[in-house]
Scaffold this motif. Structure first.
Motif, PDB file in Angstrom:
ATOM      1  N   ASP A  23       1.337  -1.568  -0.357  1.00  0.00           N
ATOM      2  CA  ASP A  23       0.284  -0.150   0.028  1.00  0.00           C
ATOM      3  C   ASP A  23       0.615   1.374   0.058  1.00  0.00           C
ATOM      4  OD1 ASP A  23      -1.645   1.699   1.463  1.00  0.00           O
ATOM      5  OD2 ASP A  23      -3.281   0.957   0.706  1.00  0.00           O
ATOM      6  N   GLU A  24       0.219   2.661  -0.692  1.00  0.00           N
ATOM      7  CA  GLU A  24       1.143   3.421  -1.141  1.00  0.00           C
ATOM      8  C   GLU A  24       1.432   3.943   0.847  1.00  0.00           C
ATOM      9  OE1 GLU A  24      -0.542   6.718  -2.399  1.00  0.00           O
ATOM     10  OE2 GLU A  24      -2.465   6.283  -2.944  1.00  0.00           O
ATOM     11  N   PHE A  25       0.292   4.165   1.580  1.00  0.00           N
ATOM     12  CA  PHE A  25       0.946   4.813   2.866  1.00  0.00           C
ATOM     13  C   PHE A  25       1.488   3.844   3.818  1.00  0.00           C
ATOM     14  CE2 PHE A  25      -3.287   6.698   1.447  1.00  0.00           C
ATOM     15  CZ  PHE A  25      -2.856   7.798   1.633  1.00  0.00           C
ATOM     16  N   ALA A  26       1.969   2.276   3.307  1.00  0.00           N
ATOM     17  CA  ALA A  26       2.425   1.503   4.195  1.00  0.00           C
ATOM     18  C   ALA A  26       3.795   1.553   4.569  1.00  0.00           C
ATOM     19  CB  ALA A  26       2.594   0.168   3.255  1.00  0.00           C
ATOM     20  N   MET A  27       3.668   1.142   6.165  1.00  0.00           N
ATOM     21  CA  MET A  27       5.162   2.299   6.577  1.00  0.00           C
ATOM     22  C   MET A  27       6.101   0.949   6.608  1.00  0.00           C
ATOM     23  SD  MET A  27       3.515   3.432  10.505  1.00  0.00           S
ATOM     24  CE  MET A  27       5.952   3.982  10.796  1.00  0.00           C
TER      25      MET A  27
END
Length: 319
Positions: free
Chosen positions: A252-256
């Motif tokens: 996901d583009e917001f994944a850490m």
């Protein structure tokens, strides 16, 4: 329903009396308190039956709930067990390890069950994540409390730290190898603040701090294990689970995402388990009734209570 009686009608004893009366698993018979004035006041205010002697109470019940000061735990437990009664005994199990070992042997001989009141085992913040705690290798606990003269008959290790010692022993499946500790007496005759480092044979290390002279209350534990970090706030009843997993092919583009020096990437997942509110003291009393009725080992057995006391004593011996 099991007939239950309470030894000791102080602050905690009154809580146990109320909860035993509420429980669907017990029939509250009454209580005994050595202070005639306190016994009279409690009986008049709440309507519980007050017995004139320990022996009279023990004769009338199946289960004796011992909520007296630690110094008198052994005497009450011994009398109850020798009469063939099951015992619920507040923590710490007894004043000395020798007394605890004696209680264990007596219970085995008389074929009765015992449970120790390490109530944090029933804290919903801990029960929500305890199955996720798997081979932790570093544990840090802080149990800080504002000063209350009610607990000062024993060192802060037996008053507060023993809660965390029991929790740690329940999740670390290894023997204690070494203990280092220091403690300071500030207000009381015994240490009011203490720090301990417990090393286990499997390499796990636990760092525990307990204080009863703090400006604020804190009851927090952190468990570190391979690919996971688990935080338990026993006071606010909140838990957090942070997991490290291999990065998926299309994150996901917001994944850490973290990357170490070797170029290995891990994705961080945060999880806040749903906490079901409960009354931990009622739960521990009810599970003890279930253990008696089903003839199963109590959740916090006399053996476990003894081991918690043994490690606590190892801490105290370092002072």
């Amino acid at each position: 329903m099991l007939k239950a009686g309470v030894l000791g009608a102080g602050h905690l004893g009154k809580i146990h009396l109320r909860l035993l009366q509420q429980s669907e698993k017990y029939e509250l018979v009454g209580f005994y308190d050595p202070s005639k004035e306190n016994a009279k006041n409690v009986a008049e205010e709440f309507g519980y039956k007050s017995f004139d002697s320990i022996d009279a109470l023990i004769e009338s019940v199946n289960v004796v709930d011992i909520v007296t000061p630690t110094l008198s735990h052994f005497e009450g437990a011994k009398k109850a067990i020798e009469k063939g009664k099951h015992i619920f005994i507040e923590k710490p199990i007894t004043k000395t390890v020798l007394e605890a070992e004696t209680i264990k042997k007596l219970a085995l001989h008389h074929k009765v069950l015992g449970q120790v009141g390490h109530v944090e085992r029933f804290n919903p913040a801990f029960t929500a994540v305890k199955d996720k705690i798997d081979n932790p290798m570093f544990i840090e606990t802080h149990r800080l409390a504002e000063f209350n003269p009610r607990g000062t008959d024993v060192p802060v290790v037996l008053d507060l730290m023993i809660h965390d010692i029991d929790i740690i022993l329940s999740v670390v499946k290894s023997n204690v190898k070494k203990v280092h500790a220091s403690g300071v007496s500030v207000i009381s005759d015994t240490p009011d603040i203490a720090n301990a480092r417990i090393e286990f044979e499997n390499g796990c290390v636990a760092n525990l701090t307990a204080s009863r002279i703090s400006m604020k209350n804190m009851r927090k534990s952190r468990f570190f294990q391979k690919d996971a970090y688990i935080s338990v706030n026993f006071l606010s009843k909140e838990s957090e689970l942070v997991r490290m997993k291999d990065v998926p092919k299309n994150p996901d583009e917001f994944a850490m995402i973290l990357q170490n020096a070797e170029g290995v990437k891990k994705q961080i997942y945060f999880e806040n388990p749903e906490i079901e509110n409960n009354n931990a003291i009622l739960d521990e009393l009810n599970t003890f009734a279930d253990a008696i009725n089903n003839n199963t080992t109590p959740i916090v057995s006399l053996s476990q209570g003894t081991e918690a006391l043994r490690v606590a004593q190892m801490v105290i011996d370092c002072f």
